[in-house]
Scaffold this motif. Structure first.
Motif, PDB file in Angstrom:
ATOM      1  N   UNK A  72      25.674 -29.523 -19.702  1.00 41.33           N
ATOM      2  CA  UNK A  72      26.769 -28.797 -19.002  1.00 41.33           C
ATOM      3  C   UNK A  72      27.248 -27.680 -20.207  1.00 41.33           C
ATOM      4  N   UNK A  73      27.268 -28.030 -21.442  1.00 38.79           N
ATOM      5  CA  UNK A  73      27.704 -27.094 -22.311  1.00 38.79           C
ATOM      6  C   UNK A  73      26.626 -25.800 -22.445  1.00 38.79           C
ATOM      7  N   UNK A 117      18.175 -15.012 -20.113  1.00 34.20           N
ATOM      8  CA  UNK A 117      19.182 -15.857 -19.831  1.00 34.20           C
ATOM      9  C   UNK A 117      18.958 -16.397 -18.241  1.00 34.20           C
ATOM     10  N   UNK A 118      18.369 -15.619 -17.330  1.00 36.29           N
ATOM     11  CA  UNK A 118      18.333 -16.164 -15.957  1.00 36.29           C
ATOM     12  C   UNK A 118      16.986 -17.333 -15.971  1.00 36.29           C
ATOM     13  N   UNK A 119      16.142 -16.805 -16.872  1.00 39.10           N
ATOM     14  CA  UNK A 119      14.993 -17.794 -17.059  1.00 39.10           C
ATOM     15  C   UNK A 119      15.344 -19.019 -17.525  1.00 39.10           C
ATOM     16  N   UNK A 120      16.468 -19.074 -18.436  1.00 31.77           N
ATOM     17  CA  UNK A 120      16.866 -20.267 -18.989  1.00 31.77           C
ATOM     18  C   UNK A 120      17.950 -21.121 -17.993  1.00 31.77           C
ATOM     19  N   UNK A 121      18.606 -20.287 -17.223  1.00 30.81           N
ATOM     20  CA  UNK A 121      19.334 -21.084 -16.333  1.00 30.81           C
ATOM     21  C   UNK A 121      18.340 -21.725 -15.146  1.00 30.81           C
ATOM     22  N   UNK A 122      17.146 -21.532 -15.052  1.00 33.56           N
ATOM     23  CA  UNK A 122      16.190 -22.247 -14.387  1.00 33.56           C
ATOM     24  C   UNK A 122      15.489 -23.214 -15.085  1.00 33.56           C
ATOM     25  N   UNK A 123      15.632 -23.567 -16.540  1.00 30.20           N
ATOM     26  CA  UNK A 123      14.850 -24.336 -17.280  1.00 30.20           C
ATOM     27  C   UNK A 123      15.368 -25.803 -17.010  1.00 30.20           C
ATOM     28  N   UNK A 163      26.022 -19.809 -39.540  1.00 28.85           N
ATOM     29  CA  UNK A 163      26.039 -21.160 -40.153  1.00 28.85           C
ATOM     30  C   UNK A 163      27.515 -21.654 -40.198  1.00 28.85           C
ATOM     31  N   UNK A 164      28.454 -20.582 -39.932  1.00 25.82           N
ATOM     32  CA  UNK A 164      29.737 -21.211 -39.972  1.00 25.82           C
ATOM     33  C   UNK A 164      30.221 -22.388 -39.171  1.00 25.82           C
ATOM     34  N   UNK A 165      31.010 -23.113 -39.358  1.00 29.00           N
ATOM     35  CA  UNK A 165      31.367 -24.389 -38.584  1.00 29.00           C
ATOM     36  C   UNK A 165      32.151 -23.998 -37.484  1.00 29.00           C
ATOM     37  N   UNK A 166      33.130 -22.831 -37.623  1.00 32.62           N
ATOM     38  CA  UNK A 166      34.100 -22.408 -36.520  1.00 32.62           C
ATOM     39  C   UNK A 166      34.038 -21.924 -35.542  1.00 32.62           C
ATOM     40  N   UNK A 167      32.560 -21.502 -35.424  1.00 31.28           N
ATOM     41  CA  UNK A 167      32.239 -20.666 -34.087  1.00 31.28           C
ATOM     42  C   UNK A 167      31.987 -21.741 -32.888  1.00 31.28           C
ATOM     43  N   UNK A 168      32.427 -21.266 -31.706  1.00 29.07           N
ATOM     44  CA  UNK A 168      32.566 -22.252 -30.511  1.00 29.07           C
ATOM     45  C   UNK A 168      31.802 -21.831 -29.398  1.00 29.07           C
ATOM     46  N   UNK A 169      31.583 -20.594 -29.125  1.00 29.75           N
ATOM     47  CA  UNK A 169      31.047 -19.706 -28.091  1.00 29.75           C
ATOM     48  C   UNK A 169      29.990 -18.777 -28.546  1.00 29.75           C
ATOM     49  N   UNK A 170      30.330 -17.561 -27.763  1.00 33.77           N
ATOM     50  CA  UNK A 170      29.317 -16.358 -28.128  1.00 33.77           C
ATOM     51  C   UNK A 170      29.475 -16.077 -29.720  1.00 33.77           C
ATOM     52  N   UNK A 171      28.251 -15.878 -30.292  1.00 34.71           N
ATOM     53  CA  UNK A 171      27.969 -15.367 -31.652  1.00 34.71           C
ATOM     54  C   UNK A 171      27.170 -14.115 -31.740  1.00 34.71           C
ATOM     55  N   UNK A 172      27.322 -13.427 -32.640  1.00 35.69           N
ATOM     56  CA  UNK A 172      26.324 -12.010 -32.783  1.00 35.69           C
ATOM     57  C   UNK A 172      26.241 -11.584 -34.095  1.00 35.69           C
ATOM     58  N   UNK A 173      25.255 -10.726 -34.201  1.00 34.24           N
ATOM     59  CA  UNK A 173      24.766 -10.090 -35.568  1.00 34.24           C
ATOM     60  C   UNK A 173      24.037  -9.186 -35.279  1.00 34.24           C
ATOM     61  N   UNK A 174      24.469  -7.905 -35.989  1.00 39.89           N
ATOM     62  CA  UNK A 174      23.688  -6.406 -35.925  1.00 39.89           C
ATOM     63  C   UNK A 174      22.825  -6.478 -37.118  1.00 39.89           C
ATOM     64  N   UNK A 230      27.524 -21.690 -21.320  1.00 37.44           N
ATOM     65  CA  UNK A 230      27.122 -20.880 -22.396  1.00 37.44           C
ATOM     66  C   UNK A 230      26.408 -19.774 -21.677  1.00 37.44           C
ATOM     67  N   UNK A 231      25.192 -20.227 -20.881  1.00 37.42           N
ATOM     68  CA  UNK A 231      24.421 -19.287 -20.161  1.00 37.42           C
ATOM     69  C   UNK A 231      25.116 -18.473 -19.066  1.00 37.42           C
ATOM     70  N   UNK A 232      25.940 -19.228 -18.457  1.00 38.80           N
ATOM     71  CA  UNK A 232      26.967 -18.390 -17.521  1.00 38.80           C
ATOM     72  C   UNK A 232      27.485 -17.371 -17.987  1.00 38.80           C
ATOM     73  N   UNK A 233      28.241 -17.530 -19.269  1.00 42.52           N
ATOM     74  CA  UNK A 233      28.944 -16.484 -19.860  1.00 42.52           C
ATOM     75  C   UNK A 233      28.229 -15.459 -20.329  1.00 42.52           C
ATOM     76  N   UNK A 234      27.012 -15.897 -20.846  1.00 42.68           N
ATOM     77  CA  UNK A 234      26.085 -14.727 -21.485  1.00 42.68           C
ATOM     78  C   UNK A 234      25.906 -13.847 -20.451  1.00 42.68           C
ATOM     79  N   UNK A 235      25.636 -14.295 -19.071  1.00 43.20           N
ATOM     80  CA  UNK A 235      25.002 -13.507 -18.060  1.00 43.20           C
ATOM     81  C   UNK A 235      26.119 -12.610 -17.557  1.00 43.20           C
TER      82      UNK A 235
END
Length: 514
Positions: A293-294, A280-286, A327-338, A298-303
């Motif tokens: 902006x988007x 996350x920190x590495x991509x914040x420096x990308x 793949x579902x259209x309705x997701x707007x933020x954090x997503x996760x899968x175990x 997202x990266x700030x919230x993940x941190x």
């Protein structure tokens, strides 16, 4: 006609003989010999032109559940429900079918899997595809802006079933969702904590929870040069990376979806990365991604999410994975899968994922789709893939040849001699009235040995025995089936306490703390 009836009787008798041999686990040669006889009789019988052919089976992608399987399912459900309640959730229910327009346009490319029902009088209806869209409809319809709920029910998908892997057309989902306006990432972190608690409690093996954010994906697609109109379809392609290689996904993007090869290559540089908070920190420096902006949001919230997950003690179970797309259209933020992990084939290799067992994410815009004024209710939730979990637990029990109790009976009311049915019925009625789970055999004069064998076969731990001597002494004899220890109980006719039937002495030779 009479000859045919006689032949049908012979076929039936021979069929029963074959089934009996299979149940007795007779030798393969003996079974094969009897099956050959059965086929010969059926050949003599020939086709019955008068009867329509009817295959007795469940519909494709569905199954029946035996008492043993249901006992396993109930235990799994108990673990899941107790966890949901521990986190303060209320329970709701919704109809098994919805208006077709309620479900339309919510599932992206998976919309083709929705079961549409025949018009039954003016309303076009569909079977529910999941529990999330009905929940969003429920919130909008009832003007609710704040609820923590769970919902366990069947959903329906016109998918290609893979029964051995727990993939069906009719299956249960166990959903937990938090709706309402709260500080960032606190509800999201609790959902991940719940997911880890449930999977750990079920003891189905090591697991890893992959995490990503739809805003990071959209930002990544934008800086890589994906046209806005192709975001969702490319997202669906990326979501297949857990099943197929990058080359296959790239070919689909370029060959089927018309993406430029150099754009696909730029996506590939990102989506093959995974790690923890350091990524996350590495991509914040990308230099490119950090300018979007988007993606930056997202990266700030993940941190922040990783900070909370560390406090919850589950950060070691979480992996930030840029290939996770959901793949579902309705997701707007954090997503996760175990995913469950199988041990590496050789030392030094990473464990392999063997299938998703839980998933979820944030969907802040879904409720607004149903509200006439477009008012949004932020939501985040998770769904436990219980069918796959059931398959794993069943396979494990079969491998261990573990016996599963299918009833909760505490005591069998038995008689030691004949002509004691009246006494048995009086006693069992008293036990039922006292809230004790009890059974008796449906015979006037059952043999004591048969009654004890029934307890051993079904796992009933105690037998309340009435005999001539017990009637003279005014007591009942309570016997532990496992240890065969006995204890004389209070006079017949007195009030029975349910606590009495918690007495199960340890089998002989066992220590008290076993």
């Amino acid at each position: 006609m009479a000859d045919r009836a006689a032949l049908e009787d012979l076929v039936r008798v021979q069929g029963e003989r074959v089934r009996g041999l299979k149940q007795q686990k007779a030798s393969a040669e003996q079974i094969e010999e009897e099956v050959a006889k059965l086929l010969k009789l059926k050949a003599q019988l020939g086709p019955d032109e008068g009867k329509p052919k009817f295959v007795l089976k469940t519909p494709k992608g569905t199954r029946d559940y035996s008492p043993r399987q249901m006992a396993v399912r109930e235990k799994v459900f108990d673990v899941i429900i107790s966890c949901f309640k521990r986190h303060g959730a209320e329970v709701i229910d919704t109809p098994v079918f919805e208006l077709k327009e309620t479900l339309t346009g919510k599932y992206g490319e998976d919309s083709k899997l929705i079961y549409d029902l025949k018009d039954q009088g003016g309303e076009l209806l569909s079977l529910r595809y999941d529990l999330t869209v009905p929940f969003a409809r429920y919130l909008a319809m009832n003007k609710l802006t704040n609820i923590k709920r769970y919902h366990i029910a069947k959903v329906y998908r016109r998918d290609n079933p893979a029964m051995t892997r727990g993939r069906y057309r009719e299956f249960y989902q166990c959903d937990f969702d938090i709706a309402g306006q709260f500080d960032p990432m606190l509800p999201d972190a609790e959902c991940l904590k719940i997911m880890c608690e449930i999977l750990s409690s079920l003891q189905i093996g090591d697991f890893l929870v992959k995490v990503n954010d739809r805003r990071i994906l959209d930002g990544m697609f934008a800086i890589c040069g994906v046209p806005d109109s192709k975001f969702r379809t490319i997202c669906s392609s990326v979501d297949k990376l857990d099943k197929v290689s990058w080359e296959e996904v790239k070919n689909e993007m370029v060959g089927e979806k018309g993406l430029a090869p150099e754009v696909a290559d730029r996506i590939g540089d990102y989506v093959q990365q995974h790690g923890g908070v350091s990524l996350v920190e590495q991509l914040l420096q990308d230099p490119k991604l950090s300018q979007n902006k988007q993606a930056l949001e997202g990266l700030g919230d993940l941190k922040l999410l990783f900070e909370y997950l560390t406090l919850f003690g589950i950060a070691d179970k979480i992996s930030f994975d840029l290939s996770l797309a959901r793949g579902l259209d309705y997701y707007t933020g954090v997503i996760y899968e175990a995913v469950l992990l199988q041990p590496p084939a050789r030392a030094g290799e990473e464990p392999l994922g063997v299938g998703s067992v839980a998933a979820g994410g944030r969907y802040d815009g879904l409720v607004g789709m149903f509200d006439p004024k477009g008012r949004k209710v932020p939501c985040v939730g998770l769904s436990i893939g219980v069918e796959r979990i059931f398959s794993i637990v069943e396979q494990r029990l079969e491998a261990l040849e573990e016996k599963v109790r299918t009833t909760e009976t505490q005591v069998l009311v038995a008689s030691a001699q004949k002509k004691l049915l009246e006494e048995r019925l009086k006693l069992i009625s008293e036990l039922w009235d006292a809230g004790i789970k009890a059974e008796l055999l449906y015979k006037k004069n059952p043999k004591l040995l048969n009654q004890l064998q029934y307890c051993e076969e079904t796992g009933i731990p105690l037998v309340a025995i009435i005999g001539e001597q017990e009637l003279k002494d005014g007591v009942i004899k309570l016997r532990s089936v496992a240890s065969r220890e006995e204890e004389a109980l209070s006079p017949l006719g007195s009030t029975v306490s349910p606590d009495v039937f918690d007495w199960v002495p340890a089998p002989s030779g066992a220590r008290p703390d076993d």
